[in-house]
Design an enzyme around this catalytic site. Structure first.
Site, PDB file in Angstrom:
ATOM      1  N   ASP A 198       0.845  -1.204   0.000  1.00 11.70           N
ATOM      2  CA  ASP A 198       0.000   0.000   0.000  1.00 11.70           C
ATOM      3  C   ASP A 198       0.872   1.242   0.000  1.00 11.70           C
ATOM      4  O   ASP A 198       0.532   2.260   0.600  1.00 11.70           O
ATOM      5  CB  ASP A 198      -0.924  -0.013   1.225  1.00 11.70           C
ATOM      6  CG  ASP A 198      -2.027   1.046   1.151  1.00 11.70           C
ATOM      7  OD1 ASP A 198      -2.488   1.350   0.031  1.00 11.70           O
ATOM      8  OD2 ASP A 198      -2.407   1.590   2.204  1.00 11.70           O
TER       9      ASP A 198
ATOM     10  N   ASP B 106       3.388   2.448   8.063  1.00  3.71           N
ATOM     11  CA  ASP B 106       2.115   1.747   7.814  1.00  3.71           C
ATOM     12  C   ASP B 106       2.330   0.424   7.073  1.00  3.71           C
ATOM     13  O   ASP B 106       2.154   0.333   5.864  1.00  3.71           O
ATOM     14  CB  ASP B 106       1.152   2.635   7.021  1.00  3.71           C
ATOM     15  CG  ASP B 106       0.682   3.842   7.824  1.00  3.71           C
ATOM     16  OD1 ASP B 106       0.825   3.809   9.062  1.00  3.71           O
ATOM     17  OD2 ASP B 106       0.183   4.799   7.217  1.00  3.71           O
TER      18      ASP B 106
END
Length: 288
Positions: free
Chosen positions: A168, A192
C-alpha cells in the site's frame, strides 16, 4: 492530555509517562505523541476491525502463517476465536515487518513495544523536532524529486530482497525525516505496514509491487516529468523472479517484455477494476 483507555495500561506499566497529544487518526489506527522518560515517541492504537475502513482483504492475508495450530484452524473456520486471532495476526504483522525490514537496513520507524493492540515506536521528526510531514504535504524541486524517487526505489528493492512487499505504498505513508545536525538532507521513512505481504508466498505480490512502484513514479513525476516514462516496477520484479535482484543491483528504469509475454500488470488492473465495479453494484443493490 488524559491518557486514552487503550494507553492507560502502558502508563500503569511505566512504558509511557505522559500522553502529549493525538497526532493523527487514520483508516486503521489512531496515533498519539507520548513521552517515555526523556524521549518523545508515538503510540499507534489499532482500531477494531469493525471500526476501520481498511478491511483485512484476502489478497493481503493470503498465506499468512500463525504458529498456533488451534488458531490456524479457528481462523480457517471463521469462528469468534478465529476472528480474534486473525485480528491479532493482522496487528502483529506490522511489528514483524518493522523488525524484519529494520534488520535489512530499510528506513522504517524503530519499534519498541507491542501490547494489546498498541504499538510503541519511534517518532519520526523534522528539523524542528516536530512530527515529520508525509510526502503528499511537501513540494519538491525536480532534483529533489529524482533523488527521493531513486532512494525509495532502492528501498523497495531492499524490502523485496528481504522478502517483503509493502502492498500500500504511496505518498501518504512515507514521511520526510530530518537526518540530523551533521547532514541537512532529508530522507524518506516508510510507515504503515500491517498489510505487508510475503513476496514469495502471496500470489498477489507482483501486482502489489507494481502498484507500489507506480505510485512512487506518478507522485514524483509531478515534479520531474521524465520519471513518468520509467518502468522500474516490471524491471525489479523480472530481476527478482530470475533470482538476480540484489540490494546493490543497478537499475535502468527500462523494461521490454519478451515477445508474446502477457502484461500481467494490465490484466490484474482490469481484474481489480471489474472487482470494484461489482462491489459498487452490490452496494447499490443493497441500498435499494
Amino acid at each position: 492530555m488524559k491518557a486514552p483507555p487503550r494507553l492507560q495500561s502502558l502508563v500503569e506499566e511505566g512504558l509511557i509517562d505522559t500522553v502529549v497529544r493525538q497526532l493523527m487518526s487514520g483508516k486503521e489506527a489512531m496515533v498519539y505523541v507520548v513521552r517515555c522518560g526523556t524521549e518523545t515517541r508515538c503510540a499507534k492504537i489499532y482500531k477494531e476491525a469493525n471500526n476501520r475502513s481498511f478491511r483485512q482483504a484476502v489478497d493481503y492475508t493470503e498465506n499468512r502463517k500463525v504458529k498456533n495450530s488451534r488458531q490456524a484452524r479457528a481462523m480457517a473456520k471463521g469462528t469468534r476465536f478465529g476472528r480474534e486471532a486473525q485480528e491479532a495476526a493482522w496487528q502483529s504483522a506490522e511489528v514483524d515487518a518493522l523488525y524484519r525490514l529494520a534488520a535489512a537496513g530499510v528506513r522504517v520507524p524503530q519499534p519498541f513495544n507491542f501490547s494489546e493492540g498498541v504499538l510503541l515506536m519511534e517518532l519520526v521528526t523534522d528539523a524542528q523536532g516536530d512530527a515529520a510531514p508525509r510526502l503528499n504535504d511537501v513540494s519538491f524541486t525536480p532534483e529533489q524529486a529524482r533523488q527521493h524517487h531513486a532512494t525509495l526505489v532502492g528501498e523497495v528493492v531492499r524490502m523485496l530482497c528481504a522478502g517483503v512487499v509493502h502492498g500500500d505504498l504511496s505518498e501518504f505513508n512515507i514521511l520526510l525525516a530530518h537526518s540530523g545536525e551533521d547532514n541537512t538532507d532529508d530522507f524518506p521513512v516508510i510507515i504503515d505496514l500491517p498489510q505487508a505481504v510475503d513476496a514469495a508466498g502471496n500470489n498477489h505480490a507482483q501486482r502489489m509491487l507494481l502498484r507500489d512502484v507506480a505510485n512512487l513514479r506518478d507522485f514524483f513525476g509531478q515534479f520531474a516529468p521524465e520519471l513518468l516514462k520509467t518502468q522500474f516496477g516490471p524491471e525489479i520484479w523480472s530481476l527478482y523472479q530470475s533470482g538476480l535482484l540484489r540490494n546493490e543491483t543497478v537499475l535502468s528504469g527500462r523494461y521490454e517484455r519478451a515477445p508474446g509475454a502477457v502484461d500481467l500488470g494490465s490484466v490484474m488492473r482490469e481484474i481489480d477494476d471489474a472487482r470494484d465495479e461489482d462491489a459498487a453494484r452490490r452496494l447499490r443493490m443493497a441500498q435499494t
